[in-house]
Design a protein around this motif. Sequence first.
Motif, PDB file in Angstrom:
ATOM      1  N   UNK A 243     -15.379  41.041   0.473  1.00 12.69           N
ATOM      2  CA  UNK A 243     -14.045  40.771   1.002  1.00 12.69           C
ATOM      3  C   UNK A 243     -12.924  41.201   0.082  1.00 12.69           C
ATOM      4  N   UNK A 244     -11.692  40.903   0.515  1.00 10.97           N
ATOM      5  CA  UNK A 244     -10.521  41.352  -0.226  1.00 10.97           C
ATOM      6  C   UNK A 244     -10.092  40.313  -1.258  1.00 10.97           C
ATOM      7  N   UNK A 245      -9.630  40.783  -2.378  1.00 14.26           N
ATOM      8  CA  UNK A 245      -9.205  39.877  -3.447  1.00 14.26           C
ATOM      9  C   UNK A 245      -7.737  39.504  -3.259  1.00 14.26           C
ATOM     10  N   UNK A 246      -7.401  38.277  -3.585  1.00 12.59           N
ATOM     11  CA  UNK A 246      -6.005  37.831  -3.524  1.00 12.59           C
ATOM     12  C   UNK A 246      -5.632  37.236  -4.879  1.00 12.59           C
ATOM     13  N   UNK A 247      -4.512  37.666  -5.399  1.00  9.31           N
ATOM     14  CA  UNK A 247      -4.042  37.102  -6.667  1.00  9.31           C
ATOM     15  C   UNK A 247      -2.986  36.050  -6.368  1.00  9.31           C
ATOM     16  N   UNK A 248      -3.159  34.843  -6.851  1.00  5.45           N
ATOM     17  CA  UNK A 248      -2.181  33.777  -6.613  1.00  5.45           C
ATOM     18  C   UNK A 248      -1.489  33.411  -7.917  1.00  5.45           C
ATOM     19  N   UNK A 249      -0.208  33.376  -7.874  1.00  2.81           N
ATOM     20  CA  UNK A 249       0.543  32.982  -9.077  1.00  2.81           C
ATOM     21  C   UNK A 249       0.438  31.484  -9.280  1.00  2.81           C
ATOM     22  N   UNK A 250       0.271  31.074 -10.516  1.00  4.47           N
ATOM     23  CA  UNK A 250       0.234  29.627 -10.779  1.00  4.47           C
ATOM     24  C   UNK A 250       1.657  29.175 -11.121  1.00  4.47           C
ATOM     25  N   UNK A 251       2.048  28.026 -10.559  1.00  6.15           N
ATOM     26  CA  UNK A 251       3.443  27.567 -10.767  1.00  6.15           C
ATOM     27  C   UNK A 251       3.565  26.816 -12.093  1.00  6.15           C
TER      28      UNK A 251
END
Length: 251
Positions: A243-251
């Motif tokens: 599947x596709x990778x998603x980068x999530x910013x940490x707050x």
Amino acid sequence: MNIALVTGASSGFGQAICRKLIDDGYKVIGVARRADKLQKLAEELGANFCALPLDVTKKDAVESILLQLPKEFQPIDILINNAGLALGLEPAYQANYEDWEIMVQTNIVGLIHLTHHLLPGMVERNFGYIINLGSVAGTYAYKGGNVYGATKAFVKQFSANLRTDLLGKKIRVTNIEPGLCGGTEFSNVRFHGNDEQAAAVYEGVDYITPEDIANTVSWLVNTPTHFNVNALEIMPVAQASAGLAVYKETK
Ligand code: NDP
Ligand code: 8X3
């Protein structure tokens, strides 16, 4: 159809393909740079095998050496463009430029040298089969696959374009696109001789073997001549697209 030229015959898939095609009754020309490995294979496979030490990236050498082939190994009706390599698994911004150049020179330029030299004869005889070794890396992006995957995307599209140009001629073109295969030098080469790192790739994985690929080639060349297998994507059961990778910013 009884004479095949296999590039990358000194190891891995190429060596297994030579063994299988000799077993099937073909005459086989094996190409690679390491003459000692080819010589050993020649001793094992006998008179129907012709060892041809050659660097596929050198256009002039490809042309002059193929023009000097012994008569009994001509004409070549099956070309198996298998020589190729991956170098490095770093992200593009840390990759070694020389590694990129070598992959392009071998996987793309070497492959078109052989094809350009041998295709006109096949067209003249209206008979032939070109089998290219692409990769799942030519379809699916993965981290560190950058130029390697792009060279295999070239092989995939070149195979498709060849079929288009050859429409109406009795010449077949197949792109074999394997996933994780062990029992070859592929990862040892990719990791620049770090055999421990290479072995770790295959630990606990029931991978595809060179013999699996050789049996596939044997099946392909023995299919009826009106039958074109355009592409064959082959993965071990132990591998799948994740599947596709998603980068999530940490707050
Ligand atoms: P190996 O490293 O075992 O074999 C590669 C072969 O290519 C060797 O015989 C090598 O011989 C030859 N070669 C490399 N450079 C040149 C050159 N400049 N001129 C002539 N021959 C050359 O790898 P594999 O058998 O695993 O790989 C074969 C092909 O399959 C490659 O194209 C690879 O990209 C592809 N592939 C491999 C997969 C895998 O997981 N193993 C999966 C998908 C595709 P020498 O060094 O003697 O020249
Ligand atoms: C070789 C397979 O997944 O290492 O082409 O790119 S992979």
